[in-house]
Design a protein around this motif. Structure first.
Motif, PDB file in Angstrom:
ATOM      1  N   ALA A 164       1.051  -1.225   0.175  1.00 26.63           N
ATOM      2  CA  ALA A 164      -0.076  -0.054  -0.042  1.00 26.63           C
ATOM      3  C   ALA A 164       0.979   1.248  -0.190  1.00 26.63           C
ATOM      4  CB  ALA A 164      -0.875   0.006   1.122  1.00 26.63           C
ATOM      5  N   LEU A 201       3.943  -0.923 -10.626  1.00 25.84           N
ATOM      6  CA  LEU A 201       2.639  -1.099 -10.239  1.00 25.84           C
ATOM      7  C   LEU A 201       1.816  -2.045 -11.032  1.00 25.84           C
ATOM      8  CD1 LEU A 201       2.567   2.699  -9.295  1.00 25.84           C
ATOM      9  CD2 LEU A 201       2.935   0.914  -7.911  1.00 25.84           C
ATOM     10  N   TYR A 208      -2.339   4.217 -12.353  1.00 22.91           N
ATOM     11  CA  TYR A 208      -2.394   4.370 -11.252  1.00 22.91           C
ATOM     12  C   TYR A 208      -1.412   5.146 -10.425  1.00 22.91           C
ATOM     13  CZ  TYR A 208      -2.457   1.820  -6.366  1.00 22.91           C
ATOM     14  OH  TYR A 208      -2.327   1.471  -5.189  1.00 22.91           O
ATOM     15  N   ARG A 258     -12.753  -3.485 -11.883  1.00 22.60           N
ATOM     16  CA  ARG A 258     -12.574  -4.869 -11.053  1.00 22.60           C
ATOM     17  C   ARG A 258     -12.853  -6.196 -12.000  1.00 22.60           C
ATOM     18  NH1 ARG A 258     -15.936  -8.629  -7.768  1.00 22.60           N
ATOM     19  NH2 ARG A 258     -17.879  -8.161  -8.888  1.00 22.60           N
ATOM     20  N   HIS A 265      -8.748   0.252 -14.743  1.00 28.83           N
ATOM     21  CA  HIS A 265      -8.427  -0.664 -13.629  1.00 28.83           C
ATOM     22  C   HIS A 265      -8.662  -0.454 -12.385  1.00 28.83           C
ATOM     23  CE1 HIS A 265      -5.168  -3.201 -11.628  1.00 28.83           C
ATOM     24  NE2 HIS A 265      -5.315  -3.913 -12.711  1.00 28.83           N
ATOM     25  N   ASN A 267      -7.343  -0.654  -9.475  1.00 27.89           N
ATOM     26  CA  ASN A 267      -6.433   0.086  -8.699  1.00 27.89           C
ATOM     27  C   ASN A 267      -6.380   1.844  -9.223  1.00 27.89           C
ATOM     28  OD1 ASN A 267      -5.560  -1.780  -7.131  1.00 27.89           O
ATOM     29  ND2 ASN A 267      -3.806  -2.628  -8.638  1.00 27.89           N
ATOM     30  N   THR A 268      -6.656   2.045 -10.211  1.00 32.93           N
ATOM     31  CA  THR A 268      -6.593   3.064 -10.845  1.00 32.93           C
ATOM     32  C   THR A 268      -7.559   4.146 -10.143  1.00 32.93           C
ATOM     33  OG1 THR A 268      -5.910   2.463 -13.093  1.00 32.93           O
ATOM     34  CG2 THR A 268      -6.728   4.795 -12.932  1.00 32.93           C
ATOM     35  N   LYS A 270      -8.852   3.456  -7.006  1.00 26.57           N
ATOM     36  CA  LYS A 270      -9.090   3.639  -5.670  1.00 26.57           C
ATOM     37  C   LYS A 270      -8.400   4.853  -4.956  1.00 26.57           C
ATOM     38  CE  LYS A 270      -8.041  -1.391  -4.973  1.00 26.57           C
ATOM     39  NZ  LYS A 270      -6.995  -2.311  -4.434  1.00 26.57           N
TER      40      LYS A 270
END
Length: 804
Positions: A164, A201, A208, A258, A265, A267-268, A270
């Protein structure tokens, strides 16, 4: 050399450019142009490696002997050196080449020492570092001061917390590395962990990086400049009817990410949630095209539905799973699905190896198998029983392993033991989205007819299938406008306009319309304004369709009229003008149908003014013409200034419009026009005209008496006829036999007579109400419905430069 647009501003924006956007020198120059146009000095630019640089770096790890390695290394150097040579001048170019050679020597040493694999991430990171330094050097030479930032000095990942982002330290380091008074270029894809090791990443890693940086800087917007112009309702490479989703709800975007959307994506997205940062996906190849926006929107955007599929999923089955292990799997491996009896999970391939390591460490017996996913995604779609029914129906013979819905209720999921075929994806997309388009509707002109059009609109939207996806999004008068991209409730539109409209000018309106978030935009022009009709060229250039009751554009100069037709064709717009002549009567349709069928029109004549039709049908000598005119004004049959009717200009324009529709080239001045207003009353005030209207009486009394002596009547008639290469066009007061087709009209009726090669001895006659708020508003609704039907079946070509 500082571009005027590259100045500091209060809010920071982040712009990310992918590898395909930076693929070669031409692409990099295009990126510089985009930065100059869309960025400010305080913004942050995030870059991927140029073109296929990362692939070339990966190729080095596959080399097994020195010759193949040196050849691969030489290819890499030549590609990078060529980029530098084409873009950078002077000492800056030498510095970049020297830096490149130092890096390549490092790679060579690692290969010779057989430690290349141990330094994999350090090697892979070089592509982004070269890209950032190259762009910074080019901006420095051509635009403004620029500063390349290596993200390994900025983004810190916590080794013991699933990598993280360590927010506080990363934020501090990013602020320290940013140079004031310069445009900062950050490498995407790479970071450093708390043990000092380089980390990458993963897929869409630069995206991201961009959203992480936006979160750390509390940015306002993130724009992902890529090789496609947005996110589509399905993969446009295999679904040719896929539509661009102009606005996507954040929760829907997360679900698409997801499930494996190729553009978004998980992660992008979040880092954006906590700051309410706006995300946009745009094409660096078509920077002026509206892209896709991700954020929080109203009901129109929430109604969008898309289909996504993934043929590369792994199902892990294990009878020994317990709640603790499943919770670990949830936290670490982001499963797309956990079956109801908790005996299996479905994960993406990127987590397969580490998931298996975890299961082996727990001494669990398991088996893996390849599965695929087909999903329908939309905001709270689980509440849409109609979509669920369609999805189930189309999958009836496809034999899915299971059909379920996501926990958040934003998707229906179907898993298969075999891969999803292209045919199945297309079939599901067609059935559940019904290839629907969002159509924005803007109404200009809220006078008598405009208000009636609005009164009719709620019923029309509810009962006409073609208007199912049409949404009222704008209202405008000559001075005030209300624009709401989330939609305006049609039944309450006038009240909302009174409460919320703001002052505007025409250019402000065009600016908003040019950035509308709909598949199609239709403007209904119910104004009489020549100034407003002058906007049509700008509207057509933006691909905006026009339904018009405004006669000014159709009767403008030949040059302007032809330019409008050319722009309409060039930008694939529709311009429907049925109500410019005859209100709701289908005279335009009749002319178009004859021409398209191969007929040739020789003559058009008739009574084109409902006002003059009423006046002369009722003028029988029982009262003076001026009193009859005053009565018509009081009953609303005339324009506010009756001279607008009596001048004949309205009829003159209508005849010009019909002659042009019939294929003839002429100007307004080519039509002789009899003005029924005495010359001494033409330039006085309206009030003075009305006071002196009796000056009309003697002229019309004499005309009527002469006509009655011949058992005839007075009618104001428009006539156009051709004879060989010549034509004659005139609008005037005529004396007609009482048996003439134009003589026996219901007051206010229009009548049109068309003589053609097919209708020579017996002309085609169209007759009916040619004025009135109901028939004119109805004619506009007819045009709108027909236009929406056309738009529903039109497909826009999707231009793809390749999807990463």
């Amino acid at each position: 050399m500082l571009n005027s647009k590259l100045k500091p501003q209060a809010k920071i924006n982040v712009h990310k450019f992918g590898g395909s956007s930076l693929a070669n020198a031409e692409c990099v120059k295009r990126v510089v142009s985009i930065i100059k146009q869309h960025a400010s000095l305080d913004d942050l630019i995030v870059v991927s490696a140029n073109g296929n640089t990362t692939d070339c770096l990966y190729a080095l790890f596959a080399c097994t002997d020195n010759d193949s390695f040196e050849q691969a290394l030489s290819t890499l150097r030549n590609t990078q050196q060529q980029l530098i040579k084409e873009l950078i001048e002077g000492d800056s170019a030498d510095l970049l080449v020297n830096y490149l050679d130092q890096n390549l020597q490092f790679i060579r040493q690692q290969f010779q020492q057989q430690s290349l694999e141990l330094n994999r991430n350090d090697v892979l990171a070089l592509g982004e570092v070269w890209s950032a330094k190259l762009l910074a050097a080019l901006l420095e030479q051509q635009v403004c001061p620029a500063n390349a930032i290596d993200a390994r000095n900025v983004l810190l990942l916590e080794t013991n917390n699933n990598f993280a982002v360590a927010e506080q330290q990363s934020r501090t380091q990013l602020l320290q590395e940013r140079r004031q008074g310069a445009l900062n270029i950050l490498t995407g894809f790479i970071a450093t962990d708390t043990e000092g090791k380089t980390q990458t990443l993963g897929r869409n890693g630069s995206d991201y990086s961009a959203t992480i940086a936006a979160h750390l800087l509390n940015a306002e917007n993130v724009t992902l400049w890529t090789d496609v112009d947005g996110v589509y309702s399905a993969d446009p490479r295999i679904v040719t009817t896929a539509r661009k989703l102009h606005r996507i709800e954040s929760d829907v975007a997360k679900e698409l990410g997801r499930l494996g959307n190729p553009i978004l994506h998980a992660n992008t997205l979040k880092p954006l949630a906590s700051n309410s940062i706006h995300l946009k996906v745009a094409s660096s190849y078509q920077p002026d095209q509206n892209g896709s926006e991700i954020g929080h929107f109203g009901e129109i955007a929430k109604g969008e539905i898309s289909v996504t599929h993934n043929n590369e999923l792994v199902k892990i089955s294990c009878e020994q799973f317990n709640d603790v292990e499943l919770q670990v799997i949830k936290n670490r491996f982001a499963p797309l699905y956990i079956c109801q009896d908790k005996s299996c999970v479905v994960i993406t391939p990127q987590f397969t190896d580490i998931a298996e390591q975890y299961l082996q460490g727990q001494n669990l017996k398991y088996k893996t198998e390849q599965v695929s996913l087909l999903a329908v995604v939309g905001h709270k779609i689980a509440e849409r029983g109609d979509i669920k029914a369609r999805f189930n129906r189309v999958l009836d013979k496809a034999q899915p392993l299971v059909i379920t819905q996501s926990d958040e209720g934003h998707s229906f999921l179907a898993f298969f033991a075999q891969q999803c075929s292209v045919e199945l994806v297309n079939k599901v997309h067609s059935q559940v989205t019904q290839d629907s388009k969002t159509i924005g509707l803007v109404i200009a002109g809220l006078g008598n007819i405009g208000q009636r059009f609005l009164e009719m609109l709620p019923t029309q939207l509810a009962r006409v299938l073609a208007l199912e996806n049409a949404h009222l999004v704008g209202l405008a008068t000559s001075k005030r406008a209300l624009i709401d991209t989330d939609g305006i409730v049609a039944s309450n539109a006038l009240d909302l306009f009174t409460e919320q409209s703001v002052d505007y000018d025409n250019q402000q309106l065009v600016s908003w319309l040019s950035h509308h978030p709909y598949d199609e935009l239709v403007l209904v022009d119910i104004t009489p304004s020549e100034d407003f009709s002058a906007l049509y060229q700008d509207l057509f250039k933006q691909g905006i369709h026009v339904v018009s009751a405004n006669k000014c554009a159709g009767s403008s100069s030949s040059d302007n009229y032809q330019q409008l037709l050319d722009l309409q064709r060039q930008f694939s717009c529709r311009w429907l003008v049925n109500t410019t002549v005859g209100a709701g009567l289908p005279i335009n349709y009749a002319i178009n149908d004859l021409l398209q069928s191969g007929d040739s029109i020789n003559e058009i004549s008739g009574i084109f003014s409902g006002t003059l039709s009423w006046l002369f049908a009722n003028f029988d000598g029982s009262q003076s013409f001026s009193k009859l005119l005053t009565s018509a004004l009081e009953q609303g049959y005339t324009e506010p200034d009756p001279r607008d009717d009596l001048s004949g200009l309205d009829v003159q324009r209508k005849l010009l419009i019909l002659a042009r529709l019939a294929g003839f080239k002429l100007e307004l001045e080519d039509i002789e026009c009899q003005n029924l207003v005495p010359e001494q009353l033409r330039n006085v005030s309206k009030q003075e005209f009305l006071v002196n209207a009796a000056l009309l009486d003697q002229y019309f009394a004499d005309k009527l008496e002469a006509a009655q002596q011949q058992s005839s009547c007075l009618r104001y008639v428009a006539r156009f006829s051709k004879d060989g290469d010549k034509y004659k066009a005139v609008v005037s007061l005529e004396t007609l036999s009482e048996t003439h087709p134009f003589a026996n009209l219901t007051p206010c009726d229009n009548i049109f007579s068309i003589t053609s090669d097919w209708y020579q001895d017996n002309p085609l006659i169209i007759r009916g109400p040619g004025a009135g708020r109901d028939v004119t508003a109805g004619g506009l609704h007819s045009d709108l419905v027909n236009l929406c039907k056309e738009l529903a079946v039109q497909k826009k070509q999707v231009e793809l430069k390749g999807i990463n």
